[in-house]
Design a protein around this motif. Sequence first.
Motif, PDB file in Angstrom:
ATOM      1  N   SER A 133      37.755  72.661  38.948  1.00 63.15           N
ATOM      2  CA  SER A 133      37.881  73.677  37.912  1.00 63.15           C
ATOM      3  C   SER A 133      36.998  74.895  38.178  1.00 63.15           C
ATOM      4  O   SER A 133      37.052  75.859  37.435  1.00 63.15           O
ATOM      5  CB  SER A 133      37.563  73.108  36.517  1.00 63.15           C
ATOM      6  N   HIS A 168      40.153  72.865  29.137  1.00 62.29           N
ATOM      7  CA  HIS A 168      38.772  73.125  29.548  1.00 62.29           C
ATOM      8  C   HIS A 168      37.888  73.155  28.306  1.00 62.29           C
ATOM      9  O   HIS A 168      38.313  73.629  27.258  1.00 62.29           O
ATOM     10  CB  HIS A 168      38.713  74.470  30.270  1.00 62.29           C
ATOM     11  N   ASP A 195      44.992  79.914  29.539  1.00 65.69           N
ATOM     12  CA  ASP A 195      43.694  79.931  30.207  1.00 65.69           C
ATOM     13  C   ASP A 195      43.947  80.022  31.711  1.00 65.69           C
ATOM     14  O   ASP A 195      44.287  79.040  32.358  1.00 65.69           O
ATOM     15  CB  ASP A 195      42.904  78.662  29.852  1.00 65.69           C
ATOM     16  N   ALA A 206      32.958  87.017  31.429  1.00 65.80           N
ATOM     17  CA  ALA A 206      33.107  85.640  31.914  1.00 65.80           C
ATOM     18  C   ALA A 206      34.401  85.070  31.350  1.00 65.80           C
ATOM     19  O   ALA A 206      35.039  85.682  30.482  1.00 65.80           O
ATOM     20  CB  ALA A 206      31.929  84.792  31.456  1.00 65.80           C
ATOM     21  N   THR A 242      35.608  74.970  27.283  1.00 66.04           N
ATOM     22  CA  THR A 242      35.322  76.240  26.632  1.00 66.04           C
ATOM     23  C   THR A 242      36.405  76.609  25.607  1.00 66.04           C
ATOM     24  O   THR A 242      36.144  77.396  24.703  1.00 66.04           O
ATOM     25  CB  THR A 242      35.228  77.385  27.664  1.00 66.04           C
ATOM     26  N   HIS A 286      43.385  85.011  29.992  1.00 63.72           N
ATOM     27  CA  HIS A 286      42.289  85.607  30.755  1.00 63.72           C
ATOM     28  C   HIS A 286      42.351  85.071  32.173  1.00 63.72           C
ATOM     29  O   HIS A 286      42.995  84.061  32.441  1.00 63.72           O
ATOM     30  CB  HIS A 286      40.923  85.286  30.125  1.00 63.72           C
ATOM     31  N   ALA A 290      41.738  80.915  34.022  1.00 58.64           N
ATOM     32  CA  ALA A 290      40.467  80.983  34.753  1.00 58.64           C
ATOM     33  C   ALA A 290      40.730  80.710  36.221  1.00 58.64           C
ATOM     34  O   ALA A 290      40.201  81.360  37.108  1.00 58.64           O
ATOM     35  CB  ALA A 290      39.485  79.962  34.205  1.00 58.64           C
TER      36      ALA A 290
HETATM   37  C1  LIG Z   1      35.637  78.099  34.491  1.00 58.60           C
HETATM   38  C2  LIG Z   1      36.637  77.948  33.441  1.00 58.60           C
HETATM   39  C3  LIG Z   1      36.469  78.584  32.209  1.00 58.60           C
HETATM   40  C4  LIG Z   1      35.200  79.319  31.801  1.00 58.60           C
HETATM   41  O1  LIG Z   1      34.844  80.371  32.629  1.00 58.60           O
HETATM   42  P1  LIG Z   1      33.340  80.934  32.615  1.00 58.60           P
HETATM   43  O2  LIG Z   1      33.368  82.163  33.451  1.00 58.60           O
HETATM   44  O3  LIG Z   1      32.488  79.857  33.176  1.00 58.60           O
HETATM   45  O4  LIG Z   1      32.998  81.238  31.198  1.00 58.60           O
HETATM   46  C5  LIG Z   1      37.478  78.453  31.288  1.00 58.60           C
HETATM   47  N1  LIG Z   1      38.587  77.739  31.550  1.00 58.60           N
HETATM   48  C6  LIG Z   1      38.765  77.108  32.737  1.00 58.60           C
HETATM   49  C7  LIG Z   1      40.039  76.338  32.974  1.00 58.60           C
HETATM   50  C8  LIG Z   1      37.810  77.185  33.728  1.00 58.60           C
HETATM   51  O5  LIG Z   1      37.983  76.558  34.889  1.00 58.60           O
END
Ligand SMILES: *Cc1c(COP(=O)(O)O)cnc(C)c1O
Length: 487
Positions: free
Chosen positions: A70, A164, A237, A130, A166, A259, A239
């Motif tokens: 991740s 995730h 998400d 972030a 977050t 994002h 990321a």
């Molecule tokens: C890394 C990640 C986040 C958070 O990103 P940060 O820059 O660490 O805040 C959110 N969602 C997923 C799936 C991630 O891999």
Amino acid sequence: MDLIFEKSTSGRRLSVLPVCDVEEVSFSPDRCRTKALRLPQMSETEISRHYSRLAERAYGVNDGFYPLGSCTMKYNPKVNETVAAYKELTDIHPLQPEDSVQGWMEILDSAEEYLCGITGMDAVSFQPAAGAHGEFTGLLLIKAYHTANHDTKRNKILVPDSSHGTNPASGAMCGYEVISVPSNEDGGLDLEQLAAMAGEDTAGLMLTNPNTLGIFDKDILKITEIIHEAGGLCYYDGANLNAIMGIVRPGDMGFDVMHMNLHKTFSTPHGGGGPGSGPVACKEFLAQYLPGKRVSKTEGANGGQYCFASPERSFGSVGMFYGNALVVAKALAYLLVLGREGVPYTAKNAVLNAKYMKAKLEDVYSIPYSEACMHEFVISAEDLKRETDVTAMDVAKAMIDYGIHPPTVYFPLIVKEALMIEPTETETRETLDEAISILRKIREEAYENPEKLAGAPHKAAIKRPDEVTAARHPLVRYSFAECENDD
Ligand SMILES: *Cc1c(COP(=O)(O)O)cnc(C)c1O
């Protein structure tokens, strides 16, 4: 290893400085320090050795395999850093007149265009610093949309249990009630439960796809349809776009806002705390609420001029100026080097590398949701623990003794004794083979000599810190003996 303050010897100085030839001035005593500054006093050689030793103790992508699931610890091409260090990009003030920063604005505009092309979205804000910050911003967009429609009863965000960590946190930060949606036995979302949960109080759904099991949800179109029919919006998400970039686009799957982590997929070094960039991309109908100022282009002579403008109904700012703009410059350099062919090629190799490792490990490790792994896969050490008492943590620590970085452990939460492995596309077949043989050897050791693994790592300076205390109460400041309670 001693801290620099512990190595200090009173009176020791750098020997290379010439005698000061600047006239000494005196201040009135009330403006002078009453105590000497507590600076370490060392020779230049000692300082140099101290920092070299510290650098040797850190482990990064440049030191070896780093399969942190991740987190996408891919190699970050050095050319990105060269670009971000151009003085034409660094020696600039964000409030300079627009006609003196047209080049910078073109960088932001081009990056926005490419990221829209990759995601199938229409507009981007670079303000979030972030991924989690981007999630927060994206949810504020969803909130602004419902509020503008006087649809204020929507107070719930649906978040799959495979998401995730977050995601639920961001939902709660935005004042939403977070509802966990269960996964089905294939590791995808349970559609029946989702349909039962979606309703008039649903503000939206946050989905990580491929999810933290590394699985691309085959019902993705049905999922976004269920949410839209209930009047909610769909958040993606992104990321980690490593598995899908250049292949499929969240915008085409029915997502309204998402994002990206430039500091994962788009190769900015991370893991040491930044700077990062978590741009938010959205469909046209949400662009009017985006935060901060965005670049637009006016018609006119010589192809027009770039200018900064706040979106019409912007909900405010979530960061300074245009975000961590130098990270955007790095991401653009990366994209320009890859080009149209390189982006999907990167994604295919990321998936291939994960599938290769999984295939070479699944006869000895249990991999619960094995079928559709994309850029990462999750091993469960549950059976190993039952049979030998060796845990996922022991396996991870043993990897350190073999000189490679451990994967993410105990995440996702729906897999017991999880080891989440993301090799990334930038590793060679030889590196993957070596990691595979290390993991296989550790598995053998678990049966032959479980005590050895329980004590691992044997070679690292720090063995088994209390993870909770280390995260919650880190000691990051030296406390000087002569003033315990002193600031
Ligand atoms: C890394 C990640 C986040 C958070 O990103 P940060 O820059 O660490 O805040 C959110 N969602 C997923 C799936 C991630 O891999």
